[in-house]
Structures are given as C-alpha cells and as structure tokens.
Design a protein around this motif. Structure first.
Motif, short mmCIF file in Angstrom:
data_model
loop_
_atom_site.label_atom_id
_atom_site.label_comp_id
_atom_site.label_asym_id
_atom_site.label_seq_id
_atom_site.Cartn_x
_atom_site.Cartn_y
_atom_site.Cartn_z
N GLY A 229 10.14 54.94 13.14
CA GLY A 229 9.02 55.60 13.79
C GLY A 229 8.84 55.26 15.25
N LEU A 230 7.59 55.12 15.66
CA LEU A 230 7.26 54.86 17.06
C LEU A 230 7.86 53.54 17.54
CD1 LEU A 230 3.52 55.97 17.02
CD2 LEU A 230 5.41 57.19 18.10
N GLY A 231 7.81 52.52 16.69
CA GLY A 231 8.34 51.23 17.09
C GLY A 231 9.82 51.28 17.39
N ARG B 262 4.80 62.92 8.30
CA ARG B 262 5.50 63.77 9.28
C ARG B 262 4.76 65.07 9.56
NH1 ARG B 262 9.79 61.60 11.09
NH2 ARG B 262 10.76 59.87 9.95
N ARG B 263 3.44 65.00 9.49
CA ARG B 263 2.62 66.17 9.79
C ARG B 263 2.25 66.26 11.26
NH1 ARG B 263 0.20 64.30 5.02
NH2 ARG B 263 -1.50 63.38 6.21
N GLY B 264 2.56 65.25 12.04
CA GLY B 264 2.18 65.25 13.45
C GLY B 264 2.86 66.34 14.25
N GLN B 265 2.25 66.69 15.38
CA GLN B 265 2.72 67.81 16.20
C GLN B 265 3.66 67.36 17.32
OE1 GLN B 265 -1.21 68.94 17.33
NE2 GLN B 265 -1.53 70.26 15.53
N GLN B 266 3.76 66.06 17.55
CA GLN B 266 4.64 65.56 18.60
C GLN B 266 5.91 64.95 18.00
OE1 GLN B 266 1.62 63.98 22.08
NE2 GLN B 266 2.26 62.53 20.54
N THR B 267 6.97 64.91 18.81
CA THR B 267 8.17 64.18 18.43
C THR B 267 7.92 62.69 18.67
OG1 THR B 267 9.14 64.24 20.65
CG2 THR B 267 9.57 66.12 19.19
N VAL B 268 8.78 61.83 18.10
CA VAL B 268 8.61 60.40 18.33
C VAL B 268 8.85 60.05 19.80
CG1 VAL B 268 9.03 59.56 16.00
CG2 VAL B 268 10.97 59.96 17.54
N THR B 269 9.67 60.83 20.47
CA THR B 269 9.87 60.58 21.90
C THR B 269 8.60 60.87 22.68
OG1 THR B 269 12.23 61.09 21.74
CG2 THR B 269 11.25 61.16 23.93
N GLU B 270 7.95 61.99 22.38
CA GLU B 270 6.68 62.28 23.03
C GLU B 270 5.64 61.24 22.65
OE1 GLU B 270 6.81 67.16 23.31
OE2 GLU B 270 6.30 66.20 21.40
#
Length: 231
Positions: A12-14, A194-202
């Motif tokens: 994920g983000l980390g 994984r319902r979020g609207q952004q990519t992990v890069t964003e």
C-alpha cells in the motif's frame, strides 16, 4: 543522504512511499510486522528490512536497536502503520474493536516516536511524518462536497483525528524536530477494499513532498497533495 524508516511498509501507501523515496536517493529502511512479506517487499525495491510490530514494546525497541547498530541514526520517521475497524454496523462495534484500532493507529505513534526519538536526535534535521486522514477532519466530514462526508467509520475516523492532534502537540513539544501530518486522500488500497479513487502514487504525493522538503519548511502542519487540510 536522508535515512528514512517507514512502518507498515510491506504494501500500500507505505510500500509505494518506500519505493519512491529510495528512487529519489534516500536510504530507506522498510518496517513491517510480517517477516516474510516485509522481506519480500524490501527485496522488490532494494532496501533493508527491519521487522517491527508497532503494537509491541519489545518489537519496537528491537527495531530501534537494529537501526542504531546498522544505520546509527535516522533523519526521518514515517508513522504509516494503521488498520480499519471491522466492517459492521456502528452499533455492533465493541470496546475490544476500539482498543485494537486505537492501539495500532494512535498509541503506536507514541510508542514508535518515543523509541526512535534518540535516533532522530542524532540527525542534523530530524523529522516525523504521521499518516493521518481527512476522515479525521471535522471540516471535511461536514462538507457534503467531499468524499470524507460519505464515510462512516467511527473508530478509524476518531483515531485519525487523534493522530492529527498528536502531531500538533509533538510539534510544540519536540524542540528541533519537525513533526507534520499528512492526509493521503481516498486511495485504492487493501485498507479500504481498493475502493479509493486515487492510485497509490497519487496517495503518496503528499508524503513524498513532506519527506523531501527543506528543513525550514515548517512543523505542526496537516497537508494533502493539494496543500493545507482544514480540520
């Protein structure tokens, strides 16, 4: 060269934060609870892995000792590890659920920050980034035009509000250490199915921006990829 330690960084983000900062030339130490997944994640991006269970005093102390032995200090601590509450109606949440969420999301910020403070104090420009969330902001959760106002997650939201306030208080209390909080935004990760609207890069844009800014950029802030976040 900046030495950065990131908790909860096997996915994920980390993990994306670790990948991007390593690519930018930082010495990244990837922290995760699961040894096999953590080592695999570190190997994928060519950084060192240190096991850490942020909910366990002995594990956190061992991780700090490991970094003292190998790196000698850190310049940046990113408190990223976090969990959601069970996906059940609010009326079915239990005190045990609350204890689990706050132990991981809030108390562990205190636990890890305290254990790693001696390592940070060896740096010329120490900094801490706490990964919070806009769902912990009263301003955003009351704004009908914001996605945060649609989220119903009592324990997670309350825990992230606490993380933001911890950040402000640490910024006041820790002389010489920049302490800031970040809202990644609604990002597609395992945390939210994984319902979020952004990519992990964003979702890591704001974290990377804080991690690479100059030492005079300021402390006690709460920001997302677009700027300051009202809360």
């Amino acid at each position: 060269m900046t030495i950065t330690f990131i908790t909860g960084a096997n996915k994920g983000l980390g993990h994306e934060t670790a990948r991007r900062l390593a690519e930018l030339g930082q010495t990244v130490v990837l922290g995760a609870r699961d040894r096999e997944r953590g080592q695999d994640a570190a190997d994928r991006i060519g950084v060192r892995f240190v096991p850490i269970d942020v909910t366990d005093d002995a594990s956190v102390a061992a991780a700090a000792s490991d970094i003292l032995e190998h790196e000698g200090h850190i310049d940046l601590l990113i408190n990223n590890a976090g969990i959601m509450e069970p996906r059940v109606p609010a009326g079915e949440l239990t005190s045990a659920d609350a204890a689990n969420v706050f132990q991981t999301n809030v108390i562990s910020v205190v636990r890890v920050t305290s254990a790693f403070l001696p390592l940070l104090q060896k740096s010329q420009h120490p900094a801490v980034i706490n990964v919070s969330s806009g769902v912990g902001s009263q301003a955003l959760t009351h704004d009908p035009d914001r996605v945060e106002s649609k989220v119903v997650s009592p324990l997670y939201a309350a825990s992230k509000a606490a993380v933001t306030m911890l950040t402000i208080q640490y910024a006041k209390a820790l002389s010489g250490v920049r302490v800031n909080a970040v809202d990644p935004g609604y990002t597609a990760t395992d945390l939210n199915g994984r319902r979020g609207q952004q990519t992990v890069t964003e979702g890591t844009d704001a974290i990377v921006a804080l991690a690479t800014e100059t030492s005079d950029a300021g402390t006690g802030r709460f920001v997302d990829r677009f700027g300051p976040v009202p809360w």
